[in-house]
Motif scaffolding. Structure first.
Motif: not given
Lengths: 602, 267
Positions: A168-171, A272-273, A276, A337-338, A340, B171-172, B186, B188
């Motif tokens: 997963y970004p940004p990591l 970032p999503i 995913q 869990q994002t 949604m 950040d992440v 999450d 985000v």
């Protein structure tokens, strides 16, 4: 199909696949070979080697969960010299990242799809090779290059990739995981995707074009069905992963911001999503990419060793096809869990739960296949049965995670880890072993030792159930995954003994695999010579010598019946045995009149 | 021998003892627990039936048993397979779907109801590697002003009132996760996500980062301290006063926060 039509079809298909003179030099025979059987073995070796690497990484993770921060015995002094054998937090995240990616893309994929797909498809449908032998070899060598990139990742200046297998970004961008290790790994995923697409196109074309006359779709062994559907998923969805990997590479290397957002130092206008979505549009079908070949193999083996036709063959085929289609529209459950949209979450929950209908049809068909059979507990059958057992556990635990409300509690816990290890790891691992024990005589012309095989079976099936069962249990108690030291949290402290026990079982499981390594290598040189049909099974590969000649079939067979014609009382009376070949015409039987409505292949 | 085994089992610690759902300290957590427990019962029954069926087949229908030649392909046979699959789907999946839907729309997404309750507490969370920044609006009810209460990792909330979170990350991706409240969402970067719960008992509950966020992910621990209402109000008043006193207009790093209403839309 009349006899004349069959003869005509056979002439056409013979003309498509002329017999070439076999290669003579060492290099053309074993390295740059275009023979699907040799390429299958190359994939098998490559996959088994990386299975060993991935397994070793798993042992180090398990050690960390049993004894956090204590030096790893045996492996520590070799691989972790700079830290005195201790798995530090940075190394730990590389361990679980590389374990996941290696096992999925570089161990199970080459074994289940690369090795069995290559070996089985032409042999089981009555073809002399793949439709595009050269593309086939290219696919393997591109894959081998991607494995080199994986090795390269371990040598990266800041260590291997560490952003988790989901990347997963940004990591996974330079913000979270700088260094060449992660870059090389993303490149490796892209490259192995190219190999998968090439293989997939080849498999699909071969199944559509090169089936022997009379080998209708509904007479194909389920192994071929599994490979066929997997190839379709590969061709459709690996490109999506490829695009995600490419965009991520651009974020890492060229400073683009497709997936970067946030404040202060990491300011960016990306999303970032989005990654995913791209990842899981591929990632959920990937689960089925890995399990469909396993389903196919197991469905066949259960029938063969119960000496009974596979129960409701058509139902199984339709169920597998339905799962293939549905697999494309359920991926959102990985992202519950994002934040949604509620309606989207509801839709994905419903679709995910609907997948359990075809899955149950498939599963019940397996159970009904073995019922009232005459079960022979050979080593492949033992592995097939234990696959049914672990897949049952994996499938049922998927229920909890498919619905978005219970998923709030279980998301990102060890319960998820246990669930997907039961389905993707245990089931595909046990099915791979079933396949290896089953086709070994055909592949290498020698038998593996059955006693050692049975000992290996007990280590594997009991071990794997206890290890992933332990993960399910601690996950049910809430333990989160990917924690370097879970016991830094008060709530997880009581779970340490169970984690430790699970690790002990994992060490036993790993040690038990050494029996297999020995049996696999020793039997190649010293195993008892295999006869053409050691298992008394009627599919086409067992009608030719073990190992088969380079061109497989001297004459392309004309198929007259389905793959599981076992214990037919009428035929038994005539033949004096309980099996009959798929291309075997029994006296008094019109080729066209047998069981399924026959159809030409071309 | 048996008595020895029995004795050993009594004396040795039982590794399965802690295997149960975590303590539930929230008003609505029982709804999730009920779903988990019901599904566990269904799943156990189905799995047990599978194992018994397989054992029976292997033991009774071994090499000495004559295989029955049937392929299950005629309607009279396959209808049972299809019916069983449908039955399991309707009962097990249906139960799960109904309860899950009820929870999501009745509780999880009921931000409107939570906001309307008297004494509701609003908190903005800004996660970063590897800590939780939390911000309360203070007496003026506006975020990113002088009187904001700003805490790191130690969130304080009152018992018996909804606590609503708006969550993001600098950040992440992180996972804001309070398992004992049965809630998780999450964090985000670039997006504000939401969740809420209502504590039903006082105590200290751990925040455990749920998304892998780098090497020190395991250290990203915080706590939610649930206090009686009076104590919470006193804590809030004192902390807000201290914050106003210590406010530094030049410390740009400390100035974050967003307009609550903008993200409090109701779906």
């Amino acid at each position: 199909m009349t006899a004349q039509e069959a003869a005509f079809n056979r002439q056409t298909i013979e003309a498509l696949q002329p017999i070439h003179s076999p290669p003579t030099t060492f290099w053309s025979k074993y390295m740059w070979s275009l023979d699907h059987k040799v390429i299958a073995k190359q994939y098998l070796w490559a996959g088994l080697l990386f299975l060993l690497i991935g397994g070793t990484l798993a042992m180090m993770i398990r050690w960390q969960w049993a004894f956090p921060g204590r030096p790893v015995p045996l492996l520590g002094p070799i691989f972790l010299r700079s830290s005195g054998g201790v798995v530090g937090p940075a190394v730990y995240m590389q361990l679980f990242t590389m374990h996941g990616l290696i096992m999925i893309f570089f161990a199970i994929t080459p074994i289940l799809i690369g090795a069995f797909g290559n070996f089985c498809i032409p042999l089981l449908i009555g073809a002399r090779d793949m439709a595009f032998p050269w593309l086939n070899a290219l696919s393997f060598w591109v894959f081998a290059f991607s494995q080199l990139l994986v090795i390269g990742s371990f040598l990266g200046d800041l260590g291997a990739a560490g952003a988790g297998w989901t990347t997963y970004p940004p990591l996974s961008t330079a913000i979270g995981t700088p260094g060449t290790g992660q870059t090389l790994m993303v490149a490796a995923i892209f490259t192995t995707g190219v190999a998968s697409i090439m293989g997939g196109i080849n498999y699909i074309t071969t199944v559509i074009r090169l089936r022997a006359p009379g080998m209708t779709y509904m007479r194909m062994p389920l192994t071929v069905w599994g490979q066929f559907l997997t190839a379709i998923l590969n061709v459709l969805f690996v490109p999506v992963l490829g695009s995600a990997a490419l965009l991520l590479l651009m974020d890492r290397v060229f400073g683009t911001q497709f997936f970067i957002a946030g404040a202060a130092a990491v300011k960016g206008g990306g999303d970032p999503i989005l990654f995913q979505h791209l990842f899981w549009i591929f990632g959920h079908p990937e689960v089925y990419i890995l399990i469909l070949p396993a389903w196919g193999i197991v469905a066949d083996l259960l029938a063969f060793f119960s000496r009974k036709p596979a129960n409701w063959y058509k139902g199984t085929v339709h169920a597998m096809s339905a799962v293939t289609i549905l697999s494309a529209v359920v991926y959102g459950h990985h992202m519950f869990q994002t934040g949604m949209n509620p309606l989207l979450g509801e839709g994905f929950t419903t679709l995910t739960l609907i997948i359990s209908v075809p899955a149950e049809v498939l599963f019940l068909n397996w159970l009904r296949t073995i019922y009232k059979g005459s079960i022979r507990l050979t080593v492949p059958m033992l592995f097939a049965l234990s696959m049914v057992f672990v897949f049952g556990l994996g499938g049922l635990t998927g229920l909890y995670l498919g619905a978005n409300a219970p998923d709030i509690y279980l998301h990102d816990t060890m319960f998820v880890v246990g669930h997907f290890h039961f389905t993707m790891a245990a089931a595909s691992f046990l099915a791979s072993l079933a396949g290896i024990y089953y086709w070994y005589p055909k592949m290498f012309g020698r038998n593996m030792n059955q006693t050692l095989g049975k000992i290996h079976f007990w280590f594997s099936s009991v071990g794997i159930t206890l290890v992933f069962g332990g993960q399910l249990l601690v996950g049910y108690a809430g333990q989160n995954r990917r924690l370097w030291n879970p016991f830094a949290y008060e709530v997880f402290k009581p779970l340490q003994p169970l984690n430790r026990w699970t690790s002990y079982f994992a060490f036993v499981l790993f040690t038990g695999q050494l029996i297999f390594v020995w049996n696999f290598i020793y039997s190649m040189a010293r195993g008892r010579k295999a006869e053409a049909n050691p298992w008394s099974v009627g599919t086409l590969e067992w009608s030719i010598p073990s190992p088969p000649p380079v061109h497989n079939f001297d004459a392309i067979p004309v198929v007259v019946r389905g793959p599981h014609e076992l214990s037919n009382p009428e035929l038994e009376k005539k033949l004096g045995r309980d099996w009959v070949g798929q291309a075997e015409v029994v006296a008094g039987e019109e080729p066209g009149a047998v069981r399924t409505a026959a159809q030409g292949a071309t | 021998m048996h008595s020895l085994t029995f004795l050993a089992l009594c004396v040795l610690p039982n590794p399965f003892e802690p295997v149960k759902l975590m303590r539930d300290a929230s008003e609505s957590g029982w709804k999730i627990d009920e779903m988990l427990e019901t599904t566990t019962i269904f799943v156990s029954i189905l799995f047990l039936m599978t194992v018994v069926w397989m054992m029976w087949s292997v033991v009774r229908h071994g090499p000495k048993h004559k295989a029955v030649y049937e392929d299950g392909a005629d309607f009279k046979s396959w209808r049972w397979t299809a019916l069983a699959a449908l039955l399991i789907f309707v009962v097990v999946d249906g139960d799960l779907l109904a309860h899950s839907t009820a929870f999501m729309f009745g509780t999880f997404f009921d931000f409107k109801g939570a906001e309307a309750k008297p004494g509701a507490v609003r908190i903005e969370i800004n996660a970063h590697q590897w800590a939780w920044n939390a911000r309360y609006a203070g007496p003026d009810g506006k975020f990113n002003t002088e009187d904001d209460i700003v805490v790191l990792n130690d969130i304080v909330v009152p018992v018996g009132a909804p606590v609503i979170f708006q969550v993001t990350s600098t950040d992440v991706i992180h996972g804001f996760n309070v398992p004992e409240m049965r809630m998780k969402v999450d964090a985000v970067p670039g997006t504000v996500t939401r969740m809420w719960f209502q504590p039903k008992e006082t105590g200290v509950f751990e925040i455990i980062c749920a998304q892998h966020c780098g090497a020190n992910h395991y250290k990203m621990r915080g706590t939610v301290t649930v206090l009686p209402r009076g104590e919470f109000d006193r804590w809030a008043a004192v902390t807000s006063l201290n914050a106003t006193r210590g406010f530094d207009p030049k410390d740009m790093e400390a100035h974050w926060g967003w307009d609550w209403a903008e993200h409090a839309r109701v779906e």
